[in-house]
Design an enzyme around this catalytic site. Sequence first.
Site, PDB file in Angstrom:
ATOM      1  N   TYR A  78       0.977  -1.165   0.018  1.00 24.33           N
ATOM      2  CA  TYR A  78      -0.089   0.043  -0.111  1.00 24.33           C
ATOM      3  C   TYR A  78       1.034   1.344   0.013  1.00 24.33           C
ATOM      4  CZ  TYR A  78      -4.063   2.698   0.567  1.00 24.33           C
ATOM      5  OH  TYR A  78      -4.944   3.692   0.124  1.00 24.33           O
TER       6      TYR A  78
ATOM      7  N   LYS B 237      -5.530  -1.981  -0.714  1.00 27.56           N
ATOM      8  CA  LYS B 237      -6.629  -1.913   0.316  1.00 27.56           C
ATOM      9  C   LYS B 237      -7.147  -3.276   0.831  1.00 27.56           C
ATOM     10  CE  LYS B 237      -7.139   2.461   1.835  1.00 27.56           C
ATOM     11  NZ  LYS B 237      -7.783   3.605   2.109  1.00 27.56           N
TER      12      LYS B 237
ATOM     13  N   ASP C  20     -13.458   5.622   2.788  1.00 27.66           N
ATOM     14  CA  ASP C  20     -12.013   5.465   3.819  1.00 27.66           C
ATOM     15  C   ASP C  20     -11.460   6.998   3.787  1.00 27.66           C
ATOM     16  OD1 ASP C  20     -10.511   4.225   5.601  1.00 27.66           O
ATOM     17  OD2 ASP C  20      -9.068   4.593   4.307  1.00 27.66           O
ATOM     18  N   ASP C  21     -11.671   7.731   2.981  1.00 29.64           N
ATOM     19  CA  ASP C  21     -10.757   8.904   2.624  1.00 29.64           C
ATOM     20  C   ASP C  21     -11.507   9.841   3.663  1.00 29.64           C
ATOM     21  OD1 ASP C  21      -9.250   7.741   0.498  1.00 29.64           O
ATOM     22  OD2 ASP C  21     -11.151   7.912  -0.543  1.00 29.64           O
TER      23      ASP C  21
ATOM     24  N   ARG D 208      -9.097  10.528  -7.782  1.00 28.45           N
ATOM     25  CA  ARG D 208      -8.006  11.366  -6.887  1.00 28.45           C
ATOM     26  C   ARG D 208      -7.327  10.567  -6.043  1.00 28.45           C
ATOM     27  NH1 ARG D 208      -8.874  11.120  -2.211  1.00 28.45           N
ATOM     28  NH2 ARG D 208      -8.126  12.536  -0.443  1.00 28.45           N
TER      29      ARG D 208
ATOM     30  N   GLU E 135     -13.457   4.570  -2.486  1.00 26.76           N
ATOM     31  CA  GLU E 135     -12.183   4.986  -2.413  1.00 26.76           C
ATOM     32  C   GLU E 135     -11.785   5.923  -3.243  1.00 26.76           C
ATOM     33  OE1 GLU E 135     -10.175   3.244   0.160  1.00 26.76           O
ATOM     34  OE2 GLU E 135      -8.470   4.518  -0.704  1.00 26.76           O
ATOM     35  N   ASP E 136     -10.861   6.976  -2.854  1.00 30.50           N
ATOM     36  CA  ASP E 136     -10.454   7.898  -3.838  1.00 30.50           C
ATOM     37  C   ASP E 136     -11.124   8.444  -4.731  1.00 30.50           C
ATOM     38  OD1 ASP E 136      -8.229   7.965  -2.254  1.00 30.50           O
ATOM     39  OD2 ASP E 136      -6.866   6.678  -3.613  1.00 30.50           O
TER      40      ASP E 136
ATOM     41  N   ASN F  44       0.301  13.950   3.403  1.00 27.43           N
ATOM     42  CA  ASN F  44       1.172  12.967   2.961  1.00 27.43           C
ATOM     43  C   ASN F  44       1.607  13.505   1.515  1.00 27.43           C
ATOM     44  OD1 ASN F  44       0.779  11.060   5.084  1.00 27.43           O
ATOM     45  ND2 ASN F  44      -1.221  10.547   3.957  1.00 27.43           N
TER      46      ASN F  44
HETATM   47  P1  NAI Z   1      -8.142  17.645  -0.562  1.00 28.59           P
HETATM   48  O1  NAI Z   1      -7.324  18.185  -1.753  1.00 28.59           O
HETATM   49  O2  NAI Z   1      -9.359  17.385  -0.573  1.00 28.59           O
HETATM   50  O3  NAI Z   1      -8.028  18.916   0.408  1.00 28.59           O
HETATM   51  C1  NAI Z   1      -6.864  19.773   0.508  1.00 28.59           C
HETATM   52  C2  NAI Z   1      -7.380  21.075   1.218  1.00 28.59           C
HETATM   53  O4  NAI Z   1      -6.157  21.948   1.424  1.00 28.59           O
HETATM   54  C3  NAI Z   1      -8.256  21.887   0.404  1.00 28.59           C
HETATM   55  O5  NAI Z   1      -9.433  22.433   1.154  1.00 28.59           O
HETATM   56  C4  NAI Z   1      -7.290  23.087   0.065  1.00 28.59           C
HETATM   57  O6  NAI Z   1      -8.237  24.274  -0.032  1.00 28.59           O
HETATM   58  C5  NAI Z   1      -6.513  23.173   1.146  1.00 28.59           C
HETATM   59  N1  NAI Z   1      -5.274  24.015   0.958  1.00 28.59           N
HETATM   60  C6  NAI Z   1      -4.638  23.824  -0.303  1.00 28.59           C
HETATM   61  N2  NAI Z   1      -3.465  24.928  -0.224  1.00 28.59           N
HETATM   62  C7  NAI Z   1      -3.895  25.746   0.965  1.00 28.59           C
HETATM   63  C8  NAI Z   1      -3.282  26.715   1.354  1.00 28.59           C
HETATM   64  N3  NAI Z   1      -2.227  27.299   0.958  1.00 28.59           N
HETATM   65  N4  NAI Z   1      -3.691  27.039   2.582  1.00 28.59           N
HETATM   66  C9  NAI Z   1      -4.502  26.479   3.214  1.00 28.59           C
HETATM   67  N5  NAI Z   1      -5.324  25.663   2.718  1.00 28.59           N
HETATM   68  C10 NAI Z   1      -4.846  24.943   1.481  1.00 28.59           C
HETATM   69  O7  NAI Z   1      -7.066  16.577   0.011  1.00 28.59           O
HETATM   70  P2  NAI Z   1      -7.525  15.791   1.046  1.00 28.59           P
HETATM   71  O8  NAI Z   1      -8.108  14.425   0.904  1.00 28.59           O
HETATM   72  O9  NAI Z   1      -8.449  16.588   2.206  1.00 28.59           O
HETATM   73  O10 NAI Z   1      -6.118  15.413   1.749  1.00 28.59           O
HETATM   74  C11 NAI Z   1      -5.494  16.439   2.307  1.00 28.59           C
HETATM   75  C12 NAI Z   1      -4.171  15.862   2.907  1.00 28.59           C
HETATM   76  O11 NAI Z   1      -4.504  15.010   4.120  1.00 28.59           O
HETATM   77  C13 NAI Z   1      -3.368  15.001   1.891  1.00 28.59           C
HETATM   78  O12 NAI Z   1      -2.023  15.310   1.805  1.00 28.59           O
HETATM   79  C14 NAI Z   1      -3.542  13.605   2.359  1.00 28.59           C
HETATM   80  O13 NAI Z   1      -2.425  12.757   2.056  1.00 28.59           O
HETATM   81  C15 NAI Z   1      -3.779  13.715   4.011  1.00 28.59           C
HETATM   82  N6  NAI Z   1      -4.455  12.547   4.418  1.00 28.59           N
HETATM   83  C16 NAI Z   1      -3.878  11.987   5.524  1.00 28.59           C
HETATM   84  C17 NAI Z   1      -4.534  11.100   5.999  1.00 28.59           C
HETATM   85  C18 NAI Z   1      -4.021  10.415   7.271  1.00 28.59           C
HETATM   86  O14 NAI Z   1      -3.146  10.983   7.832  1.00 28.59           O
HETATM   87  N7  NAI Z   1      -4.534   9.042   7.599  1.00 28.59           N
HETATM   88  C19 NAI Z   1      -5.718  10.233   5.285  1.00 28.59           C
HETATM   89  C20 NAI Z   1      -6.180  11.250   4.223  1.00 28.59           C
HETATM   90  C21 NAI Z   1      -5.430  12.256   3.807  1.00 28.59           C
END
Ligand code: NAI
Length: 583
Positions: free
Chosen positions: A134, A206, A301-302, A188, A278-279, A443
């Site tokens: 994964y 997964k 899951d996301d 995504r 998923e994604d 991440n």
């Molecule tokens: P997404 O693309 O849906 O959301 C990203 C958010 O960040 C958006 O609201 C965007 O407006 C905001 N953003 C981007 N640039 C910005 C800035 N300069 N200032 C303020 N906000 C800003 O992505 P998603 O799915 O929400 O994932 C976000 C992160 O969380 C990813 O890096 C992902 O890998 C991580 N993640 C971690 C998990 C874990 O730790 N278990 C699980 C799922 C996601």
Amino acid sequence: MYLLLTLSLALSISFSFSNSVSACLPYDFLIANPSPTLWQGFSGSMGYTTMKTPSLNKGLGFTYSERDALGLRGLLPPAKLTLEDQVELTMQELRRKSSALDKYVFLQSLQDVNSTLYYAVLSRHTYECMPFVYTPVVGEACQKFSQLYRHTPQGLYLSIDDRGKLRSILDNWPVQDIRAIVFTDGERILGLGDQGIDGMGIPVGKLALYTACAGVHPSHCLPVALDVGTNTQDKLDDPFYIGLKRRRLTGREYDAFVAEFIEAAVDKYGKSVMLQFEDFGNSNAFRLLHHWQEKVCCFNDDIQGTAAVALAGVLGSTALTGTAVEDHRFLFFGAGEAGAGIAELIAYAIHVETGKPVEECRKQVFMLDSKGLVCKSRLHELQHHKINFAHDTEHVADLLSAVKTLKPTALVGVSTLPKSFNQAVIEEMSANNERPIIFALSNPTSKAECTPEEAYRWSNGAAVFASGSPFEPVTFNGKTYVPGQGNNAYIFPGVGLAAVACGATRITDLDMYIAAKALAEAVPKDRLDASCVYPHLRDIRDVSLKVAVAIAANKYATGQASVLPKPVDLEAHIRSVMYEPSY
Ligand code: NAI
């Protein structure tokens, strides 16, 4: 006597095969399809077809009597190895591979040849193998999925050209008793954007973790890629891209296609088949989840798995901060799928803990997106999933100003913006809180809002830190801190195990809250002493069992279990359905 032994062994193999996999042997297929070009000269020997069937093949693990009974003599060299010997040899081979992608391909190829050995390797060495099955390696594997395509079915590829026929196509999968489906439309994939059909690597990975981390029987799992096209030009231009070469389907037609798939799955596998979204892209993920979560047994899951893992970190941190979830003030940096999912579940948890209406509880949660604080004055421009958190507060443009004015006790980074939790931000958090919560969840590692070393240094060791990607322990001022990794694998395999074990007909927010609580309670004292709010990933099978028992108990309590009557000893029942690879 010999004939009897032969017959009983052959029967026991075909019985265990048909029992767990209820499918045609390739042997039967060959007999029924004697095409001279395809099968010229093929004798249809039982031994050969057994060895060519991944779920039956044991390689050098076949006993001598099995070799006699199945006609395997001559097809194998004389040596005999146990499954444990084979696991050891496989791990040696895996460790010799120099590139991470080679390790991924090696493990996938093993699955095609001997699936018992593959799952034995994953189950016995989960912690070491997880990155090669994964994240992070699966991201690179998805980007190159078309080049790596292995000519064997790993799951079902359902394209919009198959519209109207999805139900009958499900019959083409060799296993009829499917209980857990992970499906993606590839829009995504991790942080890598639209991968189209190449996103199939994610459901495959997964589901491998469903088995490795929670013992969900692999024959009950089905990975599915919904091919609705891709908007990634590189894929459309790639002559070897294996998906449909067209831009993404959208709107009503898209929704109808997803609906046809979900309805076909429920029709074929029953109302307790668990469907994991998923994604999916943000524009579809929330809408689809809200539409389907009251109708079928599904979760995303996301959104929800991530939320439960992050909530578990908050619940676990109470032992360190002395602050309960309902007494926190949260600031999210990033308001996407992960951020909105976590924020909603935290509000729900506060509601469960205090009895206050959820709308009231949301007032303790603030969010920043790329345009600054999500607030009422921005209502006209906000995406739907942010609206619940648009409070009547003055707009501020940047993170430091938000920390100064809102004085959060917990800062959660889900922005994908590296280094955004800078020294000034963390010092401000530390000035306002004895033990600030700093979760840098973005991440991969390169996108984390800060490193644990920075969080501990700038907070003078006070921060309760967690990250999305793994980090090594940090020694600061003579104390060793273990940064917890909010890995979704702590939650989703246990959810799957619970759903399969009790035949859940729905997965609810309450289940996710309960899963988070079970995970938080599973953090051992030595981890808490090192400021870590998650258990060790080495203990993942025990953790998954605890999560599954907690959810299953709730399913029975709320009348959403279809495996009846309720087992007297729920934990023993769930243990008994956990798959343990063996010959
Ligand atoms: P997404 O693309 O849906 O959301 C990203 C958010 O960040 C958006 O609201 C965007 O407006 C905001 N953003 C981007 N640039 C910005 C800035 N300069 N200032 C303020 N906000 C800003 O992505 P998603 O799915 O929400 O994932 C976000 C992160 O969380 C990813 O890096 C992902 O890998 C991580 N993640 C971690 C998990 C874990 O730790 N278990 C699980 C799922 C996601």
